[in-house]
Design an enzyme around this catalytic site. Structure first.
Site, PDB file in Angstrom:
ATOM      1  N   ASP A  35       0.816  -1.220   0.000  1.00 59.05           N
ATOM      2  CA  ASP A  35       0.000   0.000   0.000  1.00 59.05           C
ATOM      3  C   ASP A  35       0.844   1.262   0.000  1.00 59.05           C
ATOM      4  O   ASP A  35       0.315   2.370   0.059  1.00 59.05           O
ATOM      5  CB  ASP A  35      -0.951   0.001   1.202  1.00 59.05           C
ATOM      6  CG  ASP A  35      -0.222   0.031   2.540  1.00 59.05           C
ATOM      7  OD1 ASP A  35       1.030  -0.053   2.533  1.00 59.05           O
ATOM      8  OD2 ASP A  35      -0.893   0.119   3.583  1.00 59.05           O
TER       9      ASP A  35
ATOM     10  N   GLU B 295       3.173   2.174   2.310  1.00 59.10           N
ATOM     11  CA  GLU B 295       3.717   2.578   3.605  1.00 59.10           C
ATOM     12  C   GLU B 295       5.172   2.156   3.711  1.00 59.10           C
ATOM     13  O   GLU B 295       5.588   1.136   3.166  1.00 59.10           O
ATOM     14  CB  GLU B 295       2.910   1.949   4.746  1.00 59.10           C
ATOM     15  CG  GLU B 295       1.513   2.516   4.890  1.00 59.10           C
ATOM     16  CD  GLU B 295       0.790   1.961   6.098  1.00 59.10           C
ATOM     17  OE1 GLU B 295       1.403   1.145   6.843  1.00 59.10           O
ATOM     18  OE2 GLU B 295      -0.373   2.336   6.311  1.00 59.10           O
TER      19      GLU B 295
ATOM     20  N   ASP C 210      17.655  33.297 -14.351  1.00 58.26           N
ATOM     21  CA  ASP C 210      16.603  34.138 -13.770  1.00 58.26           C
ATOM     22  C   ASP C 210      17.216  34.927 -12.622  1.00 58.26           C
ATOM     23  O   ASP C 210      18.350  34.685 -12.208  1.00 58.26           O
ATOM     24  CB  ASP C 210      15.382  33.323 -13.315  1.00 58.26           C
ATOM     25  CG  ASP C 210      15.741  32.227 -12.329  1.00 58.26           C
ATOM     26  OD1 ASP C 210      16.703  32.402 -11.556  1.00 58.26           O
ATOM     27  OD2 ASP C 210      15.070  31.181 -12.337  1.00 58.26           O
TER      28      ASP C 210
ATOM     29  N   LYS D 298      13.246  36.219 -16.079  1.00 55.39           N
ATOM     30  CA  LYS D 298      12.286  35.164 -16.385  1.00 55.39           C
ATOM     31  C   LYS D 298      10.923  35.485 -15.808  1.00 55.39           C
ATOM     32  O   LYS D 298      10.805  36.027 -14.710  1.00 55.39           O
ATOM     33  CB  LYS D 298      12.783  33.828 -15.807  1.00 55.39           C
ATOM     34  CG  LYS D 298      11.840  32.650 -16.033  1.00 55.39           C
ATOM     35  CD  LYS D 298      12.354  31.382 -15.356  1.00 55.39           C
ATOM     36  CE  LYS D 298      12.142  31.419 -13.858  1.00 55.39           C
ATOM     37  NZ  LYS D 298      12.495  30.138 -13.217  1.00 55.39           N
TER      38      LYS D 298
ATOM     39  N   ARG E  86       7.501  33.226 -15.057  1.00 53.96           N
ATOM     40  CA  ARG E  86       6.942  31.885 -15.090  1.00 53.96           C
ATOM     41  C   ARG E  86       5.479  31.930 -15.518  1.00 53.96           C
ATOM     42  O   ARG E  86       4.668  32.660 -14.940  1.00 53.96           O
ATOM     43  CB  ARG E  86       7.075  31.201 -13.727  1.00 53.96           C
ATOM     44  CG  ARG E  86       6.563  29.772 -13.717  1.00 53.96           C
ATOM     45  CD  ARG E  86       7.030  29.006 -12.505  1.00 53.96           C
ATOM     46  NE  ARG E  86       8.463  28.733 -12.534  1.00 53.96           N
ATOM     47  CZ  ARG E  86       9.029  27.774 -13.254  1.00 53.96           C
ATOM     48  NH1 ARG E  86       8.270  26.993 -14.036  1.00 53.96           N
ATOM     49  NH2 ARG E  86      10.330  27.585 -13.217  1.00 53.96           N
TER      50      ARG E  86
ATOM     51  N   ASP F 179      22.736  27.278 -12.550  1.00 55.72           N
ATOM     52  CA  ASP F 179      21.537  27.322 -11.715  1.00 55.72           C
ATOM     53  C   ASP F 179      21.710  26.332 -10.573  1.00 55.72           C
ATOM     54  O   ASP F 179      22.614  25.490 -10.605  1.00 55.72           O
ATOM     55  CB  ASP F 179      20.288  26.978 -12.535  1.00 55.72           C
ATOM     56  CG  ASP F 179      19.041  27.664 -12.001  1.00 55.72           C
ATOM     57  OD1 ASP F 179      19.082  28.184 -10.868  1.00 55.72           O
ATOM     58  OD2 ASP F 179      18.017  27.681 -12.711  1.00 55.72           O
TER      59      ASP F 179
ATOM     60  N   GLY G 235      13.647  21.698 -17.337  1.00 59.02           N
ATOM     61  CA  GLY G 235      14.516  22.173 -18.417  1.00 59.02           C
ATOM     62  C   GLY G 235      13.962  23.384 -19.144  1.00 59.02           C
ATOM     63  O   GLY G 235      14.631  23.937 -20.021  1.00 59.02           O
ATOM     64  N   GLY G 236      12.761  23.817 -18.778  1.00 58.01           N
ATOM     65  CA  GLY G 236      12.137  24.942 -19.472  1.00 58.01           C
ATOM     66  C   GLY G 236      12.901  26.243 -19.306  1.00 58.01           C
ATOM     67  O   GLY G 236      13.083  27.003 -20.263  1.00 58.01           O
ATOM     68  N   THR G 237      13.388  26.518 -18.103  1.00 54.05           N
ATOM     69  CA  THR G 237      14.130  27.748 -17.858  1.00 54.05           C
ATOM     70  C   THR G 237      15.432  27.775 -18.654  1.00 54.05           C
ATOM     71  O   THR G 237      15.785  28.799 -19.265  1.00 54.05           O
ATOM     72  CB  THR G 237      14.434  27.894 -16.355  1.00 54.05           C
ATOM     73  OG1 THR G 237      13.198  28.009 -15.635  1.00 54.05           O
ATOM     74  CG2 THR G 237      15.280  29.120 -16.086  1.00 54.05           C
TER      75      THR G 237
END
Length: 339
Positions: free
Chosen positions: A64, A66, A196, A219, A221, A245, A251-253
């Site tokens: 489950d 845990e 950024d 930047k 967002r 960074d 990976g967008g930035t």
């Protein structure tokens, strides 16, 4: 039941890369090292640096979901150094960290120091709207409640994290380690670029280490994986760039920064350096599509199989950094020089 045993049947690894003096050996002998499942590979490297082994820690996950943990060696009256990143799946690894700490506390450990090379939820340091949580604050409360006495992070996303704790917090930096890799590969007329404003402080560290000028990409967002980058601040036209960074998630930035640098006349094929390679599915594809061919990260998050990725990031280890921090903690020394 999925069962993982850490440290079992593992022999002592012998002397590390440095000679351990008698006093240091005595201090290390009075400590128990424990690793969570998210940091097993890193723990094996720290073992070699210290000339010690990590204690066995049995971690079980039931059908489950845990988690159940058992530290397989006595910790009564001993300092415990718990090495456990809260990397993806962040919730599983966070609960694991809390469970191991609680087990040590109930076994009467003298002190519990959590080395958290990657601190999940650090980005959630403020409310971004009504009826939203501050997850970094909540996680800090949970860590304290579990009985942890001291937290040590590495290039945490925001310095504000320390303010959520009422226990000591130290933040180490992997910049010198990554800068050494860049020093051998980056051109002497390169520019260090913060993708950024939030990364500007970190970029300044790199610029100082490498004696290079800097630039920043403002930047905005637009969503969890979508960003927009405006006009570059700094001189990048006709120059190679190094984008730095603290972490790379989607990976967008990075991708948008590469495109903005190209529009500003920077040379193609920038280098990328980041401490934490979160690298959500598709991140490397997105970065490669933008024109990145070389990237360096640390092993704060265990490297994933990159067989299907467009390129394989180079990984440098922070094990020597963590081993040095452990020695200084046990000797009652300062970590300031490592920050």
């Amino acid at each position: 039941m999925d069962r993982t045993t850490l440290g079992a049947e593992r022999a002592a690894t012998g002397a590390g890369s440095e000679t351990v003096h008698v006093q240091q050996a005595s201090q290390l002998a009075a400590v128990t090292l424990v690793a969570g499942s998210a940091s097993r590979r890193l723990a094996s490297l720290v073992e070699r640096e210290l000339g010690l082994r990590f204690a066995g820690c049995t971690i079980e996950r039931f059908p489950d979901g845990e988690v159940s943990v058992r530290v397989d060696e006595p910790v009564r009256g001993r300092d415990v150094i718990l090495l456990a990143a809260t990397s993806p799946p962040v919730n599983d690894h966070l609960v694991e960290l809390l469970a191991i700490a609680d087990a040590c506390r109930r076994a009467d450990a003298a002190r519990i120091v959590a080395l958290v090379p990657y601190f999940g939820y650090a980005r959630s340091d403020r409310r971004d709207g009504r009826r939203t949580p501050i997850m970094a604050s909540l996680v800090a409360d949970l860590i304290e409640r579990a009985g942890i006495d001291h937290v040590v992070t590495t290039d945490v996303h925001t310095p504000a994290l320390e303010g959520f704790f009422r226990i000591p917090v130290d933040n180490l930096t992997a910049v010198p380690v990554l800068a050494a890799w860049l020093r051998a590969r980056a051109s002497r007329d390169a520019v260090i670029v913060a993708p950024d404003v939030g990364a500007l402080r970190l970029a300044n560290r790199y610029a100082t280490e490498l004696d290079l000028p800097g630039a920043v990409c403002p930047k905005r967002r637009l969503g969890g994986a979508e960003v927009s980058v405006g006009r570059i601040t700094g001189e990048v036209a006709g120059r190679p760039c190094v984008i730095v960074d603290d972490m790379i998630s989607t990976g967008g930035t990075i991708a948008e920064s590469v495109r903005a640098l190209k529009d500003a006349g920077a040379l193609p094929d920038p280098l990328v350096a980041a401490t934490h390679a979160v690298l959500a599915p598709g991140a490397l594809d997105r970065i490669a599509a933008a024109g990145v061919r070389a990237m360096v990260v640390t092993d704060s998050i265990e490297p994933r199989d990159a067989a299907s990725a467009p390129f394989d990031p180079e990984v440098v280890s922070i094990a020597p950094l963590l081993a040095t921090a452990i020695r200084r903690l046990l000797a009652g020394g300062s970590l300031r020089e490592l920050a």
